[in-house]
Design a protein around this motif. Structure first.
Motif, PDB file in Angstrom:
ATOM      1  N   ARG A  62       0.814  -1.212   0.000  1.00 32.38           N
ATOM      2  CA  ARG A  62       0.000   0.000   0.000  1.00 32.38           C
ATOM      3  C   ARG A  62       0.850   1.266   0.000  1.00 32.38           C
ATOM      4  O   ARG A  62       0.424   2.315  -0.488  1.00 32.38           O
ATOM      5  N   GLY A  63       2.061   1.184   0.577  1.00 32.99           N
ATOM      6  CA  GLY A  63       2.918   2.366   0.664  1.00 32.99           C
ATOM      7  C   GLY A  63       3.829   2.500  -0.541  1.00 32.99           C
ATOM      8  O   GLY A  63       4.369   1.511  -1.041  1.00 32.99           O
ATOM      9  N   GLU A  64       4.007   3.715  -1.008  1.00 38.39           N
ATOM     10  CA  GLU A  64       4.913   3.987  -2.127  1.00 38.39           C
ATOM     11  C   GLU A  64       6.308   4.226  -1.579  1.00 38.39           C
ATOM     12  O   GLU A  64       6.523   5.137  -0.793  1.00 38.39           O
ATOM     13  N   GLU A  65       7.248   3.378  -1.973  1.00 44.45           N
ATOM     14  CA  GLU A  65       8.624   3.512  -1.507  1.00 44.45           C
ATOM     15  C   GLU A  65       9.515   3.978  -2.646  1.00 44.45           C
ATOM     16  O   GLU A  65       9.351   3.553  -3.791  1.00 44.45           O
ATOM     17  N   THR A  66      10.454   4.834  -2.317  1.00 38.04           N
ATOM     18  CA  THR A  66      11.436   5.284  -3.304  1.00 38.04           C
ATOM     19  C   THR A  66      12.820   4.896  -2.816  1.00 38.04           C
ATOM     20  O   THR A  66      13.066   4.780  -1.612  1.00 38.04           O
ATOM     21  N   ALA A  67      13.707   4.657  -3.760  1.00 37.66           N
ATOM     22  CA  ALA A  67      15.077   4.291  -3.396  1.00 37.66           C
ATOM     23  C   ALA A  67      15.731   5.425  -2.620  1.00 37.66           C
ATOM     24  O   ALA A  67      15.589   6.600  -2.967  1.00 37.66           O
ATOM     25  N   GLY A  68      16.449   5.065  -1.561  1.00 40.21           N
ATOM     26  CA  GLY A  68      17.102   6.079  -0.742  1.00 40.21           C
ATOM     27  C   GLY A  68      18.196   6.815  -1.503  1.00 40.21           C
ATOM     28  O   GLY A  68      18.960   6.209  -2.265  1.00 40.21           O
ATOM     29  N   THR A  69      18.253   8.111  -1.334  1.00 38.69           N
ATOM     30  CA  THR A  69      19.279   8.911  -2.015  1.00 38.69           C
ATOM     31  C   THR A  69      20.038   9.813  -1.040  1.00 38.69           C
ATOM     32  O   THR A  69      20.914  10.557  -1.452  1.00 38.69           O
ATOM     33  N   ARG A  70      19.717   9.741   0.246  1.00 35.50           N
ATOM     34  CA  ARG A  70      20.292  10.679   1.217  1.00 35.50           C
ATOM     35  C   ARG A  70      21.737  10.322   1.523  1.00 35.50           C
ATOM     36  O   ARG A  70      22.053   9.210   1.939  1.00 35.50           O
ATOM     37  N   ILE A  71      22.638  11.262   1.281  1.00 33.42           N
ATOM     38  CA  ILE A  71      24.026  11.117   1.711  1.00 33.42           C
ATOM     39  C   ILE A  71      24.408  12.393   2.455  1.00 33.42           C
ATOM     40  O   ILE A  71      23.830  13.458   2.229  1.00 33.42           O
ATOM     41  N   LEU A  72      25.383  12.292   3.340  1.00 36.12           N
ATOM     42  CA  LEU A  72      25.796  13.440   4.141  1.00 36.12           C
ATOM     43  C   LEU A  72      26.822  14.279   3.391  1.00 36.12           C
ATOM     44  O   LEU A  72      27.766  13.744   2.792  1.00 36.12           O
ATOM     45  N   SER A  73      26.625  15.585   3.427  1.00 37.42           N
ATOM     46  CA  SER A  73      27.598  16.512   2.853  1.00 37.42           C
ATOM     47  C   SER A  73      28.780  16.645   3.807  1.00 37.42           C
ATOM     48  O   SER A  73      28.744  16.169   4.945  1.00 37.42           O
ATOM     49  N   ASP A  74      29.843  17.330   3.363  1.00 34.99           N
ATOM     50  CA  ASP A  74      31.008  17.532   4.236  1.00 34.99           C
ATOM     51  C   ASP A  74      30.614  18.249   5.520  1.00 34.99           C
ATOM     52  O   ASP A  74      31.044  17.871   6.616  1.00 34.99           O
ATOM     53  N   SER A  75      29.813  19.296   5.401  1.00 31.45           N
ATOM     54  CA  SER A  75      29.430  20.049   6.595  1.00 31.45           C
ATOM     55  C   SER A  75      28.561  19.197   7.513  1.00 31.45           C
ATOM     56  O   SER A  75      28.653  19.291   8.747  1.00 31.45           O
ATOM     57  N   GLU A  76      27.708  18.336   6.941  1.00 31.06           N
ATOM     58  CA  GLU A  76      26.879  17.463   7.773  1.00 31.06           C
ATOM     59  C   GLU A  76      27.726  16.394   8.445  1.00 31.06           C
ATOM     60  O   GLU A  76      27.452  16.003   9.589  1.00 31.06           O
ATOM     61  N   ILE A  77      28.754  15.920   7.770  1.00 30.90           N
ATOM     62  CA  ILE A  77      29.662  14.938   8.376  1.00 30.90           C
ATOM     63  C   ILE A  77      30.362  15.564   9.574  1.00 30.90           C
ATOM     64  O   ILE A  77      30.484  14.951  10.645  1.00 30.90           O
ATOM     65  N   ARG A  78      30.836  16.799   9.395  1.00 28.01           N
ATOM     66  CA  ARG A  78      31.503  17.470  10.516  1.00 28.01           C
ATOM     67  C   ARG A  78      30.524  17.691  11.666  1.00 28.01           C
ATOM     68  O   ARG A  78      30.873  17.520  12.845  1.00 28.01           O
ATOM     69  N   LEU A  79      29.285  18.073  11.351  1.00 30.59           N
ATOM     70  CA  LEU A  79      28.265  18.276  12.375  1.00 30.59           C
ATOM     71  C   LEU A  79      27.979  16.966  13.109  1.00 30.59           C
ATOM     72  O   LEU A  79      27.909  16.934  14.346  1.00 30.59           O
ATOM     73  N   PHE A  80      27.818  15.887  12.338  1.00 34.81           N
ATOM     74  CA  PHE A  80      27.555  14.580  12.934  1.00 34.81           C
ATOM     75  C   PHE A  80      28.687  14.163  13.854  1.00 34.81           C
ATOM     76  O   PHE A  80      28.465  13.707  14.982  1.00 34.81           O
TER      77      PHE A  80
END
Length: 421
Positions: free
Chosen positions: A204-222
């Motif tokens: 019933r749910g529409e799923e899409t392939a994951g595309t989320r990756i962390l940018s350099d600034s997000e990696i540093r934040l994480f």
């Protein structure tokens, strides 16, 4: 003992309504139109139908209660008495058969069969048993706990799953649908059902392939926030190890210390995940870079000498944290008011999950020019061609160590930029 006064009479609804309570004892009227049926009136005003018969085995005179009048009318009482008479003619005691029916009903309750599924199948055979347990208790049992499994129809499943889709949780809806289908398949195999109402039901749910990756600034934040509240240090280290090695959330969270090899030999440190803990059931060898070794050492400093796991559970004895703990931590991090600075805006706009750390690892390896065969080996992807699947058992340890080292060096450079600024 109360005195019983019995009279034989062709019962009518008018007669039953007109009966008043006797001063003492009870009155009983045997119905001339339905053998065995009696109408009873007690001194307390209770009016009930019962069926009198001789037990086919013991020949003892026995009474089976049919129900209270007028909740059950005379016509219904006669129908039930006829059914009981047929049971006696067949050599069975209707009282005993009724007890068996009640016992069978409790065994056929959806909650009882779901618990059997968890014990006999999910916890025994599935690495995702914790997820099954959560979805069962959060999304299914609150609606179906008291229902008989035979009474649950395809429309009931659609209604439950569509409710999740409507709240913006299509992936969860599909997982719940899959779990329900597995429970019904289990019941079918156990000869508790004749058909699975979930069969051939589209997701019933529409799923899409994951595309989320962390940018350099997000990696540093994480990296900066991963070891600070609201995250626990152990969970944060497990997620750092995920980003460094591309391991799955549960693989990183549930490390047993005996999986860590050659930790005293520089450049040879290795993490070997047994097939019982991997998705494809294949043992996975992960060469540890210097940065990954540092994360492991930080974890070792937090545990006691008698701990069996690198990241022990704070609530369960002799157990580790699980992959779900990482998902909870990522959600808390995204919701935290302390998540500020470069990268926080895009992070909060599209909160990443622990699996996105693995996707970031894979994507960065590709950007660094690591060949696909080596990336697949690092991720423990199952080979699809017959030759690789059955005959090529080379672990690519050398290539994997080079890839892990290259990514760790790149990650160190990304983090250094944040420190310099």
């Amino acid at each position: 003992m109360d005195q019983r006064v019995e009279t034989r009479k062709a019962l009518t609804d008018a007669f039953c309504r007109a009966q008043t309570a006797p001063a003492s004892g009870r009155l009983e009227f045997a119905d001339l139109r339905c053998a065995g049926l009696s109408f009873r009136v007690t001194s307390k005003g209770s009016r009930t139908f019962c069926f009198r018969f001789r037990d086919p085995l013991t020949r003892a005179s026995t009474r089976a209660t049919i129900g209270t009048y007028p909740d059950i009318g005379l016509g219904e009482a006669r129908t039930r008495a006829d059914a009981m008479r047929a049971t006696v003619a067949g050599g069975a005691n209707p009282v005993i058969e009724k007890r068996k029916g009640r016992a069978g009903a409790s065994q056929r309750a959806f909650s009882a069969i779901a618990e059997r599924f968890m014990v006999e199948h999910s916890r025994r055979k599935k690495r995702s048993a914790d997820g099954d347990d959560r979805n069962l208790n959060l999304h299914i049992l609150p609606k179906w706990k008291s229902r008989q499994i035979d009474d649950i129809r395809r429309a009931d499943l659609i209604e439950l799953v569509e409710g999740l889709v409507a709240t913006g949780k299509p992936v969860l809806a599909n997982r719940v649908q899959s779990l329900i289908s597995s429970i019904f398949s289990f019941a079918l195999d156990a000869d508790l059902l004749s058909a699975n109402p979930c069969a051939r039901l589209r997701k019933r749910g529409e799923e899409t392939a994951g595309t989320r990756i962390l940018s350099d600034s997000e990696i540093r934040l994480f990296w900066r926030r991963s070891l600070l509240p609201p995250l626990s240090r152990g969970v944060g280290l497990a997620m750092r190890l995920q980003l460094l090695t591309g391991a799955r959330p549960s693989e990183a969270a549930e490390i047993n210390l005996n999986e860590l090899q050659a930790m005293d030999k520089a450049g040879e440190e290795t993490w070997i995940i047994p097939g019982s803990r991997t998705k494809n059931k294949r043992t996975h060898l992960i060469p540890l870079s210097a940065a990954a070794v540092a994360v492991v050492q930080a974890g070792l400093e937090l545990i006691d000498d008698d701990d069996a796991f690198l990241f022990p559970s704070p609530t369960r004895e002799d157990s580790s944290i699980d992959g779900h703990a990482l998902a909870v931590a990522m959600r808390r991090l995204s919701e935290s008011e302390k998540l500020t600075g470069p990268g926080s805006k895009t992070w909060k706009a599209e909160p990443p999950t622990p699996h996105d750390l693995r996707r970031t690892f894979a994507t960065r390896l590709a950007e660094l020019g690591v060949p696909k065969e080596d990336r697949d080996a690092c991720l423990n992807h199952t080979p699809t061609d017959v030759g690789s699947k059955h005959y090529d058992l080379y672990e690519r340890a050398k290539e994997k160590r080079a890839a892990m080292g290259l990514w760790a060096s790149t990650l160190t450079g990304i983090l250094r930029v944040g420190q310099a600024s």
